[in-house]
Design an enzyme around this catalytic site. Structure first.
Site, PDB file in Angstrom:
ATOM      1  N   GLU A 273       0.812  -1.218   0.000  1.00 27.25           N
ATOM      2  CA  GLU A 273       0.000   0.000   0.000  1.00 27.25           C
ATOM      3  C   GLU A 273       0.847   1.271   0.000  1.00 27.25           C
ATOM      4  O   GLU A 273       0.740   2.112   0.913  1.00 27.25           O
ATOM      5  CB  GLU A 273      -0.941   0.007   1.222  1.00 27.25           C
ATOM      6  CG  GLU A 273      -1.883  -1.187   1.268  1.00 27.25           C
ATOM      7  CD  GLU A 273      -2.821  -1.185   2.480  1.00 27.25           C
ATOM      8  OE1 GLU A 273      -2.638  -0.349   3.375  1.00 27.25           O
ATOM      9  OE2 GLU A 273      -3.734  -2.020   2.514  1.00 27.25           O
TER      10      GLU A 273
ATOM     11  N   GLU B 111      -5.080  -8.916   0.598  1.00 28.45           N
ATOM     12  CA  GLU B 111      -5.771  -8.690   1.874  1.00 28.45           C
ATOM     13  C   GLU B 111      -7.248  -8.569   1.571  1.00 28.45           C
ATOM     14  O   GLU B 111      -7.641  -7.796   0.695  1.00 28.45           O
ATOM     15  CB  GLU B 111      -5.355  -7.355   2.544  1.00 28.45           C
ATOM     16  CG  GLU B 111      -3.966  -7.335   3.088  1.00 28.45           C
ATOM     17  CD  GLU B 111      -3.568  -5.995   3.738  1.00 28.45           C
ATOM     18  OE1 GLU B 111      -4.455  -5.212   4.149  1.00 28.45           O
ATOM     19  OE2 GLU B 111      -2.358  -5.753   3.827  1.00 28.45           O
TER      20      GLU B 111
HETATM   21  O1  IFM Z   1      -3.450  -3.110   9.315  1.00 29.82           O
HETATM   22  C1  IFM Z   1      -3.618  -2.652   8.004  1.00 29.82           C
HETATM   23  C2  IFM Z   1      -2.494  -3.152   7.123  1.00 29.82           C
HETATM   24  O2  IFM Z   1      -1.250  -2.792   7.618  1.00 29.82           O
HETATM   25  C3  IFM Z   1      -2.637  -2.598   5.722  1.00 29.82           C
HETATM   26  N1  IFM Z   1      -3.975  -2.831   5.197  1.00 29.82           N
HETATM   27  C4  IFM Z   1      -5.084  -2.469   6.047  1.00 29.82           C
HETATM   28  C5  IFM Z   1      -4.924  -3.128   7.407  1.00 29.82           C
HETATM   29  C6  IFM Z   1      -6.136  -2.851   8.309  1.00 29.82           C
HETATM   30  O3  IFM Z   1      -6.338  -1.508   8.498  1.00 29.82           O
END
Ligand code: IFM
Length: 463
Positions: A166, A365
């Site tokens: 990200e 994710e």
């Molecule tokens: O915890 C974060 C992660 O580091 C990056 N994506 C979103 C997650 C939840 O907010």
């Protein structure tokens, strides 16, 4: 109906070093430990990542827990601030070197393929103090040196790598909206940080390809498909710009080798272009990824800006679009009423298929947050997160449809394995297969983990 997934599909979870390991035996701070020491009140319930999941001490137990729910893969990250002693020469800390090797071998011994990321928001503090982190292109070069060391040390056992997680969040949080260190509101510098990050990524990919360790390399981005409020040209333009800035800015250069033209035009018009050279652009265009990891949480509803941008305010991309809450949308009562929109997974898959040459990708994710899980325990004391299971399934149905239509998706990782620490939200939201007891750091299986175990065994599910 039975939803079956492709052979060798990766089913697992994602996490990161700074959110799980704790600071045991760590020589350098990252900006996160530093910021916490300076301003603990900025973190939910004043909780640091100093212990987190205590993974540094418990990874062997964790690898067994992964196996117990049939996870066949797991993403975490190496911490630059742990592995490297001297950042200029990229000399390695022996304890850290052994820790990561042992950790990855333990995963593999338990049937879990490691997917290893190199930077998850965690700039080593000495590099911030000396150079401003990615504000300096020298740090992009140092990142490539560190990346090379990682590939050399672990390339024999790690076959799936990503450079950044990200990357846009570091820019937004650190330089636009004050939710990451260094809490500067300096958009032009932020755009430079974004560009230097993309350069660091390309330099690392170049090192990877030169070493020829036989694996594959990608980047992980958070995609929030931008849906316009209406077909009004002003709304359509707003969503096109939101998409160029928030979704395409890192994906286009990583996959296609160049930044989106709309983004370039807009930044030029506003005198916000970063400093770049022809040689750097060439490095970016020549070092493309093998796959992308895509994180998906919420869609983005977009409309034309409601107000004129205040010329006295710092530049913000928000001058081009506003967020919009769609009347009648489905929302998550367990997480700030965020919109739930499983079809976005299908839309993302189609975008990758149609606009990015159907490159290999995986859901790096998918996070279904529940804030107060303690209220969801059944008679046995287990957290009953069936809410998570039903939403997960709905998203998987959409993904399955895209795969049937030819999408080149090779896996799904849930955020996350064990509830972990999450930046300024610290331990506010829980996402894991395992509940983390914040007193003892013990892990307790949740009900959704049982569903997941079966899902992996069947490589699919009935619905
Ligand atoms: O915890 C974060 C992660 O580091 C990056 N994506 C979103 C997650 C939840 O907010």
């Amino acid at each position: 109906m039975k939803y079956e997934f492709p052979e060798n599909f990766l089913w697992g979870a994602a996490a990161s070093g700074p959110q799980t390991e704790g600071i045991t035996n760590k020589q350098h701070q990252s900006t996160w430990e530093h910021w916490f020491e300076q301003e603990p009140d900025r973190f939910y319930n004043n909780l640091s990542n100093f212990v987190a999941c205590d993974t540094y001490n418990r990874y062997k137990e964790d690898a067994k827990l992964m196996k117990s729910i049939n996870m066949n893969s797991f993403r975490t990250s190496i911490q630059w601030s742990r592995l490297i002693d001297d950042f200029e020469t990229a000399s390695v800390n022996e304890d850290a070197k052994n820790f990561y090797r042992d950790y990855f071998e333990e995963l593999i011994a338990n049937g879990v393929t490691p997917v290893i990321n190199l930077f998850h928001f965690d700039m080593p503090m000495p590099l911030y103090e000396q150079y401003g982190g990615f504000e300096s292109k020298h740090v992009s070069e140092l990142f490539a040196k560190y990346a090379k060391v990682c590939f050399e040390l672990y390339g024999d056992i790690v076959k799936l790598w990503t450079t950044f997680n990200e990357p846009i969040v570091t820019v937004e949080g650190g330089y636009f909206d004050d939710f990451h260190f260094p809490n500067k509101v300096d958009p032009k510098l932020g755009i430079q940080v974004g560009y230097n990050t993309q350069l660091a990524h390309a330099l690392a990919v170049k090192e990877f390809k030169a070493l020829n360790t036989g694996g594959e390399i990608g980047i992980t981005v958070n995609l929030t498909p931008a849906y316009p409020r209406s077909n009004n040209p002003a709304d359509l333009k707003a969503s096109e710009i939101a998409d160029a800035i928030l979704n395409k800015s890192f994906v286009d250069p990583s996959v296609k080798g160049h930044f989106p033209q709309l983004l370039i035009d807009l930044l030029r018009e506003d005198d916000m272009l970063p400093e770049y050279t022809k040689d750097e652009l060439e490095i970016i265009s020549e070092n493309l990824v093998d796959f992308i990891g895509i994180n998906y949480y919420v869609p983005q509803r977009v409309c034309a800006p409601r107000h004129l941008h205040n010329p006295e305010s710092p530049w913000h991309y928000g001058k081009y679009f506003d967020g919009y809450s769609m009347p009648g949308s489905r929302n998550n009562p367990h997480r700030d009423n965020n919109e739930i929109y499983p079809k976005a997974i299908y839309d993302i898959a189609k975008t990758v298929q149609n606009e990015y040459g159907n490159i290999k990708w995986y859901v790096a994710e998918i996070g279904i947050s529940i804030t107060n899980e303690d209220s969801l325990r059944d008679e046995s004391g287990m957290v009953d997160d069936s809410f998570r299971t039903s939403l997960f399934k709905e998203h998987m149905v959409q993904l399955h449809k895209a795969i049937e239509e030819g999408s080149n998706c090779f896996g799904v990782h849930q955020w996350t394995f064990i509830d972990n620490w999450s930046w300024i939200n610290s331990h506010k939201r829980r996402y894991g297969f395992f509940y983390l007891d914040l007193e003892t750091r013990d892990r307790h299986m949740k009900k959704h983990a049982l569903y997941f175990k079966q899902l992996v065994e069947d490589n699919g599910f009935e619905m």
